[in-house]
Scaffold this active site. Sequence first.
Site, PDB file in Angstrom:
ATOM      1  N   CYS A   1     -25.907  -3.945 -67.103  1.00 49.98           N
ATOM      2  CA  CYS A   1     -25.513  -3.162 -68.166  1.00 49.98           C
ATOM      3  C   CYS A   1     -24.171  -3.544 -68.626  1.00 49.98           C
ATOM      4  CB  CYS A   1     -25.444  -1.579 -67.777  1.00 49.98           C
ATOM      5  SG  CYS A   1     -24.242  -1.386 -66.431  1.00 49.98           S
TER       6      CYS A   1
ATOM      7  N   ARG B   1     -25.641  -2.462 -78.881  1.00 48.20           N
ATOM      8  CA  ARG B   1     -24.688  -3.469 -77.987  1.00 48.20           C
ATOM      9  C   ARG B   1     -25.543  -4.660 -77.672  1.00 48.20           C
ATOM     10  NH1 ARG B   1     -21.504  -0.593 -73.043  1.00 48.20           N
ATOM     11  NH2 ARG B   1     -20.467  -2.629 -73.445  1.00 48.20           N
TER      12      ARG B   1
END
Length: 302
Positions: A257, A200
Amino acid sequence: MDDIENTAVLKPTEPSPLIGVEELAEELAGERPPVLLDIRWQLSAPGAASGQGGSVGAAEYALGHLPDAVFVDLDRELAAPPAGARGGRHPLPDPAALGAALRRAGVRADRPVVVYDGGPATAAARAWWVLRWAGHQDVRVLDGGIAAWRAAGQPESTEVPAPAEGDFAAVPGGLPTLDGDQAAELARTGLLLDARAAERYRGEVEPLDPRAGHIPGAVSAPTFENNAEDGRFRPLAELVARFRTLGVDGQPVGVYCGSGVTAAHQALALAVAGQRVALYPGSWSEWSNDPRRPVATGAERG
């Protein structure tokens, strides 16, 4: 960000924000047992970002939990409703609503709290971080969660407790936070850790948010590398070595995050190792929803 300047570098926190099964069992049998909060939750559950992750946790709680533990819903009680470019998928909760939820769970300002989940402490870390941010001074995470408790043969219950009303009032500011501008600045002038999976960060996949990649200047630091195979946190020496390798060396440190949940896990691991950090609550879900924000891809900081 002033309150994370000139912090001690990787000096283990005493007392630790983690608690083991044996120590917890002893405290529960003592004269001043901690309040137990069950924070089981699944990001991968259908609709988790919109309030369904907690229903999975509630179902697991009903099948068995630590005796006298109260279930707390991460989506509804430890976060405000999703807010896109103005807060991300898990904005910080309204302090008044948070305080009311915690009082219903029996949380008191003068009584220790222990939080746990199903492992590897992602949701429990969010609870630890939110309670500490809201001003509670004594919050710990059960290392290994309910899996470790069960493996040790400790008792469970299906009874739903009715705790006496607590007195805790949430007063934000107990832990430092970053907004988007501050996160961008820290990525340039300090160390900003990206707690998401490496793919990611690199921008190869993005299952949840509108754009793939990372905040320019951030360093990839997948949070689950803080855990051993059994779901517990890695030994202290290994955590210290990991964070030194990532560049923790006296400068201000921040973490983000996808939506501020796994970033709390990273913040917890850093706290175990003795490093105070600032958390960007909006995280990538806020950043990627704002077209003004630049995006970097690839393995480098960008």
